[in-house]
Design a protein around this motif. Sequence first.
Motif, PDB file in Angstrom:
ATOM      1  N   GLN A  95       0.825  -1.210   0.000  1.00  0.00           N
ATOM      2  CA  GLN A  95       0.000   0.000   0.000  1.00  0.00           C
ATOM      3  C   GLN A  95       0.859   1.259   0.000  1.00  0.00           C
ATOM      4  N   GLN A 103      -5.643   1.598   1.507  1.00  0.00           N
ATOM      5  CA  GLN A 103      -5.486   3.007   1.124  1.00  0.00           C
ATOM      6  C   GLN A 103      -5.587   3.207  -0.386  1.00  0.00           C
ATOM      7  N   HIS A 104      -5.108   2.231  -1.133  1.00  0.00           N
ATOM      8  CA  HIS A 104      -5.121   2.351  -2.593  1.00  0.00           C
ATOM      9  C   HIS A 104      -6.545   2.246  -3.128  1.00  0.00           C
ATOM     10  N   CYS A 154       0.648   3.875  -3.053  1.00  0.00           N
ATOM     11  CA  CYS A 154       0.145   5.228  -2.767  1.00  0.00           C
ATOM     12  C   CYS A 154       1.269   6.245  -2.611  1.00  0.00           C
ATOM     13  N   TYR A 208      -1.638   6.150  -8.483  1.00  0.00           N
ATOM     14  CA  TYR A 208      -0.990   5.950  -7.191  1.00  0.00           C
ATOM     15  C   TYR A 208      -1.317   7.169  -6.325  1.00  0.00           C
ATOM     16  N   LYS A 209      -2.576   7.348  -6.017  1.00  0.00           N
ATOM     17  CA  LYS A 209      -2.990   8.529  -5.272  1.00  0.00           C
ATOM     18  C   LYS A 209      -2.694   8.354  -3.788  1.00  0.00           C
ATOM     19  N   ASP A 210      -2.130   9.383  -3.185  1.00  0.00           N
ATOM     20  CA  ASP A 210      -1.892   9.382  -1.747  1.00  0.00           C
ATOM     21  C   ASP A 210      -3.162   9.913  -1.087  1.00  0.00           C
ATOM     22  N   LEU A 211      -3.966   9.023  -0.552  1.00  0.00           N
ATOM     23  CA  LEU A 211      -5.264   9.411   0.000  1.00  0.00           C
ATOM     24  C   LEU A 211      -5.133   9.826   1.457  1.00  0.00           C
TER      25      LEU A 211
END
Length: 564
Positions: A355, A464-465, A359, A452-455
Amino acid sequence: MDLIQAVKLYIIKMTEDCGPGMKVLLMDKTTTSIVSAVFSQSEILQREVYLFEQLTSTSSSDSMYHMKCITFLRPTRENISLLCKELRNPRYGYYYIYFSNIISKTDIKTIAESDIQEVVREVQEYYADYLAIAPHLFSLNIPSCGQCLSWDPLQLTRCTQGIISVLLSLKKNPLIRFQASSKMSKQLAEKVKVIFSKEENLFNLKQGDIQPQLLILDRREDPVTPLLMPWSYQAMVHELLTINNNQVDLSHIEDIKPDLHKVLLCAEQDDLYKQNIYKNFGEIGEIMKSLIDDFKSKAKNHQKLDTISDMKAFVENYPQFKKMSGTVAKHVIIMEQLSNYVTKKNLLEVSELQQQIACDIQSSQHTQKIRELIEKNIPDEEASKLVMLYALKSFSKDSNRELTSLIQILKSKKVADHWIELVHDVMKFQSKIILDNENTLKNAKQITKRFYKDLKGVDNIFTQHVPLMKELVEDLIKSRLKEEQYPFLSDINQPTKKVQDIIVFVIGGVTYEESMAIYNLNTANPQVRIILGGSTVHNSSSFLNEVKLATFGVIKSRGGSRKL
């Protein structure tokens, strides 16, 4: 109407069309899977179907003229040939023939010429040429779509037929959009459009004010999602145990009862599974504990048979009690197996790092953490998947050096050559899309960053992904999906209104995590109906098998990939 309802209605209509009386259902391998996905054997028996046969291996040459034969087949050349052979020497009184897709007039003529004894009472097209896994999810069960990052012509035809069948069963005539960076997506879109023109009468359907949209995507745009360890129940079972045609094979478990060698996991026939299909691993554990406690309590009560009333209550409740016993036992065994794999493969640590890589969290520490986990002797497949994820994110010279170093570590730990080769194959699989889009490093980084968004604000470190598909469908719902990246196939003026019906098809397969994302989008947007389908439903193993086949004959070049 959803996908399962659509297929069920076709099958019910088949059994009703031929009237009352004993029936046999004659199918091929594919249509057998299609029927069994939506009907249990007991349900189909209630419709007076007492015998099930495969067209390729009829179990008896005995004549049973008192039975009516419902024939449900894909309109393939092989099936037409075998059906004609059956009709020349019929074993049943009458034949009611249904094809799962469009059949040519030439094939109908061939069938008519073979019906020497005039036993055929009906020939129809019932468009159920797909596996309805959930109300919003379908699969075509195609393990691989091609080689050299190009279509296998047979699979291109099969995917076209599958999409056409879904659209006709749902009575949709959509606008077609495709992924501009994928030649395979455009080819499939054009094939579907050809059928629209050729079968204009079939697609002369009443539409609402807003025309549906068909969005065709390529798995190569997001190779990350299938590589990540999922933690929702259905996806986790598929990843670690494999769900094949709604069945899970448990025969490898020592001393398991024969009736549990293969268990059914079908939401239509298992309420416990249906209620918990998208729950995470921790939640399922708590639910199982509660169910076992409840079951023990009920079992204890059944032991008290002091009065006639107790005996009467036991007899009345016994079928339900027995069913509950079997259901609980099945899911407890599955959960035990999942728990064993999580421990054995060190999946909590592996998944957390997966993850972080996906991310782009603490990116400076990724290579060190990968090295540390590989040193812990995690399984070959988990070690190589971590390196694959790192490779998919790497574009700088420094990261290329690090990647070379990580591959050397895999070799030093005696990781099987097969897994090391797959690291390179995954890079070829993705890099073709990047090269097609625009041959610049800057653009490659922009594309990659999207999936690959950093949430922020995500509580669970293991989830998280978010799949790229969720972002794309959300953009489509809001009419923000960029036309230059996902153009319409037609030059006709396109709608400005928000879409209400969306059908998404993914060449190279979907995942159960993506299915859950679409389910949640349907729930959150009741004014929109989204259907998701793919050539197959992947876990990481089947995905990597497809990657291996898809990249066969492709070599890595400095700017991307090229065919040999």
